[in-house]
Write an enzyme that holds these catalytic residues in place. Structure first.
Site, PDB file in Angstrom:
ATOM      1  N   ASP A   1       0.625  -1.154   0.113  1.00 33.74           N
ATOM      2  CA  ASP A   1      -0.313  -0.174   0.047  1.00 33.74           C
ATOM      3  C   ASP A   1       0.988   1.450  -0.385  1.00 33.74           C
ATOM      4  O   ASP A   1       1.658   1.234   0.517  1.00 33.74           O
ATOM      5  CB  ASP A   1      -1.160  -0.514   1.124  1.00 33.74           C
ATOM      6  CG  ASP A   1      -1.654   0.607   1.774  1.00 33.74           C
ATOM      7  OD1 ASP A   1      -2.504   1.631   0.646  1.00 33.74           O
ATOM      8  OD2 ASP A   1      -1.553   1.955   3.038  1.00 33.74           O
TER       9      ASP A   1
ATOM     10  N   GLY B   1      -9.747  10.061  -2.109  1.00 32.75           N
ATOM     11  CA  GLY B   1      -9.488  11.584  -2.093  1.00 32.75           C
ATOM     12  C   GLY B   1     -11.969  11.837  -2.925  1.00 32.75           C
ATOM     13  O   GLY B   1     -12.032  12.610  -2.509  1.00 32.75           O
ATOM     14  N   LYS B   2     -11.401  11.588  -4.359  1.00 34.65           N
ATOM     15  CA  LYS B   2     -12.680  12.096  -4.473  1.00 34.65           C
ATOM     16  C   LYS B   2     -13.944  11.627  -4.407  1.00 34.65           C
ATOM     17  O   LYS B   2     -14.539  12.647  -4.027  1.00 34.65           O
ATOM     18  CB  LYS B   2     -12.806  11.853  -6.133  1.00 34.65           C
ATOM     19  CG  LYS B   2     -11.728  12.121  -7.138  1.00 34.65           C
ATOM     20  CD  LYS B   2     -12.134  11.545  -8.541  1.00 34.65           C
ATOM     21  CE  LYS B   2     -11.627  10.933  -8.598  1.00 34.65           C
ATOM     22  NZ  LYS B   2     -10.432  10.493  -8.775  1.00 34.65           N
ATOM     23  N   GLU B   3     -14.223   9.930  -3.604  1.00 27.42           N
ATOM     24  CA  GLU B   3     -15.281   9.655  -2.758  1.00 27.42           C
ATOM     25  C   GLU B   3     -14.925  10.190  -1.778  1.00 27.42           C
ATOM     26  O   GLU B   3     -15.950  10.454  -1.123  1.00 27.42           O
ATOM     27  CB  GLU B   3     -14.844   8.307  -2.741  1.00 27.42           C
ATOM     28  CG  GLU B   3     -15.128   6.929  -4.033  1.00 27.42           C
ATOM     29  CD  GLU B   3     -13.448   7.269  -4.502  1.00 27.42           C
ATOM     30  OE1 GLU B   3     -13.511   6.927  -5.834  1.00 27.42           O
ATOM     31  OE2 GLU B   3     -12.402   8.458  -3.936  1.00 27.42           O
ATOM     32  N   ARG B   4     -13.983  10.348  -0.589  1.00 31.90           N
ATOM     33  CA  ARG B   4     -13.657  11.377   0.593  1.00 31.90           C
ATOM     34  C   ARG B   4     -14.564  12.405   0.533  1.00 31.90           C
ATOM     35  O   ARG B   4     -15.577  12.422   1.079  1.00 31.90           O
ATOM     36  CB  ARG B   4     -13.022  10.779   0.915  1.00 31.90           C
ATOM     37  CG  ARG B   4     -12.490  11.993   2.549  1.00 31.90           C
ATOM     38  CD  ARG B   4     -11.004  11.196   2.618  1.00 31.90           C
ATOM     39  NE  ARG B   4     -10.793  10.444   2.044  1.00 31.90           N
ATOM     40  CZ  ARG B   4      -9.380   9.687   2.083  1.00 31.90           C
ATOM     41  NH1 ARG B   4      -7.939  11.017   1.826  1.00 31.90           N
ATOM     42  NH2 ARG B   4      -8.993   8.466   1.885  1.00 31.90           N
TER      43      ARG B   4
ATOM     44  N   THR C   1      -4.805   3.260  -3.008  1.00 29.99           N
ATOM     45  CA  THR C   1      -6.200   3.415  -3.813  1.00 29.99           C
ATOM     46  C   THR C   1      -5.846   5.666  -4.082  1.00 29.99           C
ATOM     47  O   THR C   1      -6.828   5.568  -4.808  1.00 29.99           O
ATOM     48  CB  THR C   1      -6.524   4.384  -2.351  1.00 29.99           C
ATOM     49  OG1 THR C   1      -7.078   3.132  -1.577  1.00 29.99           O
ATOM     50  CG2 THR C   1      -8.191   4.668  -2.959  1.00 29.99           C
TER      51      THR C   1
ATOM     52  N   ASP D   1       0.038   5.046   1.080  1.00 25.07           N
ATOM     53  CA  ASP D   1      -0.255   5.971   1.980  1.00 25.07           C
ATOM     54  C   ASP D   1      -0.289   5.503   3.094  1.00 25.07           C
ATOM     55  O   ASP D   1      -1.646   5.010   3.521  1.00 25.07           O
ATOM     56  CB  ASP D   1      -2.144   6.944   0.987  1.00 25.07           C
ATOM     57  CG  ASP D   1      -1.279   7.985   0.463  1.00 25.07           C
ATOM     58  OD1 ASP D   1      -2.137   7.109  -0.372  1.00 25.07           O
ATOM     59  OD2 ASP D   1      -0.901   8.326   0.604  1.00 25.07           O
TER      60      ASP D   1
ATOM     61  N   HIS E   1     -10.247  18.081  -6.978  1.00 28.40           N
ATOM     62  CA  HIS E   1      -9.171  17.090  -6.607  1.00 28.40           C
ATOM     63  C   HIS E   1      -8.421  17.163  -7.212  1.00 28.40           C
ATOM     64  O   HIS E   1      -7.199  16.862  -6.703  1.00 28.40           O
ATOM     65  CB  HIS E   1     -10.328  15.364  -6.456  1.00 28.40           C
ATOM     66  CG  HIS E   1      -9.135  14.745  -7.398  1.00 28.40           C
ATOM     67  ND1 HIS E   1      -8.905  13.872  -7.606  1.00 28.40           N
ATOM     68  CD2 HIS E   1      -8.882  14.451  -4.939  1.00 28.40           C
ATOM     69  CE1 HIS E   1      -7.880  13.030  -6.440  1.00 28.40           C
ATOM     70  NE2 HIS E   1      -8.579  13.324  -5.188  1.00 28.40           N
TER      71      HIS E   1
ATOM     72  N   ASP F   1      -1.908   0.407   6.475  1.00 31.30           N
ATOM     73  CA  ASP F   1      -1.477   1.064   7.436  1.00 31.30           C
ATOM     74  C   ASP F   1      -2.918   1.012   7.980  1.00 31.30           C
ATOM     75  O   ASP F   1      -2.478   1.684   9.213  1.00 31.30           O
ATOM     76  CB  ASP F   1      -0.776   1.863   6.865  1.00 31.30           C
ATOM     77  CG  ASP F   1      -2.080   2.738   6.325  1.00 31.30           C
ATOM     78  OD1 ASP F   1      -2.970   3.689   6.526  1.00 31.30           O
ATOM     79  OD2 ASP F   1      -2.525   2.582   4.933  1.00 31.30           O
TER      80      ASP F   1
HETATM   81  C1  XBP Z   1      -4.828   5.493   0.669  1.00 32.62           C
HETATM   82  C2  XBP Z   1      -6.404   6.641   0.342  1.00 32.62           C
HETATM   83  C3  XBP Z   1      -6.154   7.888  -0.840  1.00 32.62           C
HETATM   84  C4  XBP Z   1      -5.695   9.245  -0.238  1.00 32.62           C
HETATM   85  C5  XBP Z   1      -5.652  10.225  -0.492  1.00 32.62           C
HETATM   86  O1  XBP Z   1      -4.492   5.473   0.026  1.00 32.62           O
HETATM   87  O2  XBP Z   1      -7.611   6.586   0.571  1.00 32.62           O
HETATM   88  O3  XBP Z   1      -6.819   8.281  -1.060  1.00 32.62           O
HETATM   89  O4  XBP Z   1      -6.488   9.480   1.173  1.00 32.62           O
HETATM   90  O5  XBP Z   1      -5.200  10.650  -2.565  1.00 32.62           O
HETATM   91  P1  XBP Z   1      -4.163   3.689   0.549  1.00 32.62           P
HETATM   92  P2  XBP Z   1      -6.266  10.454  -3.322  1.00 32.62           P
HETATM   93  O6  XBP Z   1      -4.621   2.748   0.100  1.00 32.62           O
HETATM   94  O7  XBP Z   1      -2.186   3.967  -0.257  1.00 32.62           O
HETATM   95  O8  XBP Z   1      -3.496   3.594   1.328  1.00 32.62           O
HETATM   96  O9  XBP Z   1      -7.034  12.341  -3.423  1.00 32.62           O
HETATM   97  O10 XBP Z   1      -4.816  10.364  -4.585  1.00 32.62           O
HETATM   98  O11 XBP Z   1      -7.042  10.079  -3.580  1.00 32.62           O
HETATM   99 MG    MG Z   2      -2.915   3.737   3.104  1.00 32.71          MG
END
Ligand code: XBP
Ligand code: MG
Length: 268
Positions: free
Chosen positions: A38, A81-84, A151, A40, A110, A211
């Site tokens: 993963d 991020g877009k879904e958030r 993601t 982030d 975004h 994480d």
């Molecule tokens: C974590 C996420 C990502 C980031 C935001 O990704 O959920 O959406 O929070 O990035 P990971 P974007 O699977 O690597 O932990 O705005 O590009 O979605």
């Molecule tokens: Mg992550």
């Protein structure tokens, strides 16, 4: 001599059958064939940078939205991020016409956020987490296949690897699966399943690093063993069925990962 199962993936569809070939385990063979990371929160503790980038985008777009740490920690339950952004918009008390007007602007907001995020990375504001660079180097030296299953967007992954390891993803990883490449984001298993298919590795011979609870659910649903290194954003989360939970990857060697596998194999 212990026989081990090896699998030959016949590409085709997600339900492709594994052709099982048996061979005598050679001394020194790793059970482990692939590591899937993963991004982030796992490669780097990036979510504070994402949070600041979202807020910078809101200011640029003239929105009085401000995601403080507590609010962002709640919103992190939504992967992507877009879904958030969409989930946050749906939580606001607004006239429906205003809500739909803002919804139409979310992709542009975004994109602005991603621009800020990458600028922050370029300014060196987020190092790799402890142990990550060493584990990637050891795994490559041992001939393991490596993949990213994230993601976030591919351009964010490129920015992170360029700023921290000075390499593009394809020089470090054999497969890169990001955000919108799959129909469903985490906790769905899509990203991990596609990464395994690209690597042509059976899930029973691969290990995921995550994480977050969403990430653990995604990896488990794809049949993977999972090592979790929570950050402050998920410090109190329940990682019930993770195979190993530790503060970071620092000091985690391939031999310890092999022990996780030996335990699983013994049970299997
Ligand atoms: C974590 C996420 C990502 C980031 C935001 O990704 O959920 O959406 O929070 O990035 P990971 P974007 O699977 O690597 O932990 O705005 O590009 O979605
Ligand atoms: Mg992550």
């Amino acid at each position: 001599m212990q026989n081990i199962r090896t699998f030959e993936w016949r590409p085709g569809n997600a339900a492709a059958k594994f052709t099982m070939r048996r061979r005598t385990r050679q001394k020194g063979d790793l059970l482990l064939e692939a590591l899937l990371f993963d991004v982030d929160g796992t490669l780097a503790d990036t979510e504070e940078l994402h949070r600041q980038a979202f807020n910078a985008a809101f200011v640029e777009h003239g929105l009085e939205w401000d995601w403080g740490p507590a609010k962002y920690a709640q919103l992190l339950a939504v992967a992507g991020g877009k879904e958030r952004l969409a989930r946050y918009l749906d939580s606001l008390v607004l006239e429906e016409e205003e809500r739909e007007r803002l919804r139409a602007r979310l992709p542009e907001i975004h994109r602005t956020k991603t621009r800020f995020y990458q600028a922050f990375f370029a300014a060196g504001r987020c190092p790799l987490r402890p142990g990550v660079a060493r584990l990637i180097a050891d795994a490559r030296a041992a001939g393991l296949k490596l993949a990213i299953a994230s993601t976030t967007t591919a351009s964010n992954v490129e920015a992170l690897l360029d700023a921290t390891l000075g390499e593009p993803p394809h020089r470090l990883f054999h497969a890169l699966v990001c955000g919108d490449q799959v129909a469903q984001k985490k906790p769905a298993p899509d990203a991990y399943r596609l990464a395994l298919e690209l690597l042509q590795v059976h899930p029973a011979r691969a290990l995921a690093f995550e994480d977050s609870p969403n990430g653990v659910r995604a990896a488990k649903a794809a049949g993977l063993a999972v090592v979790v290194t929570p950050t402050r954003w998920n410090a109190d989360a329940d990682f019930g069925d993770a195979d190993l939970v530790r503060p970071s990857l620092e000091g985690l060697g391939l031999s310890e990962l092999e022990r996780i596998f030996a335990r699983r194999d013994a049970v299997a």
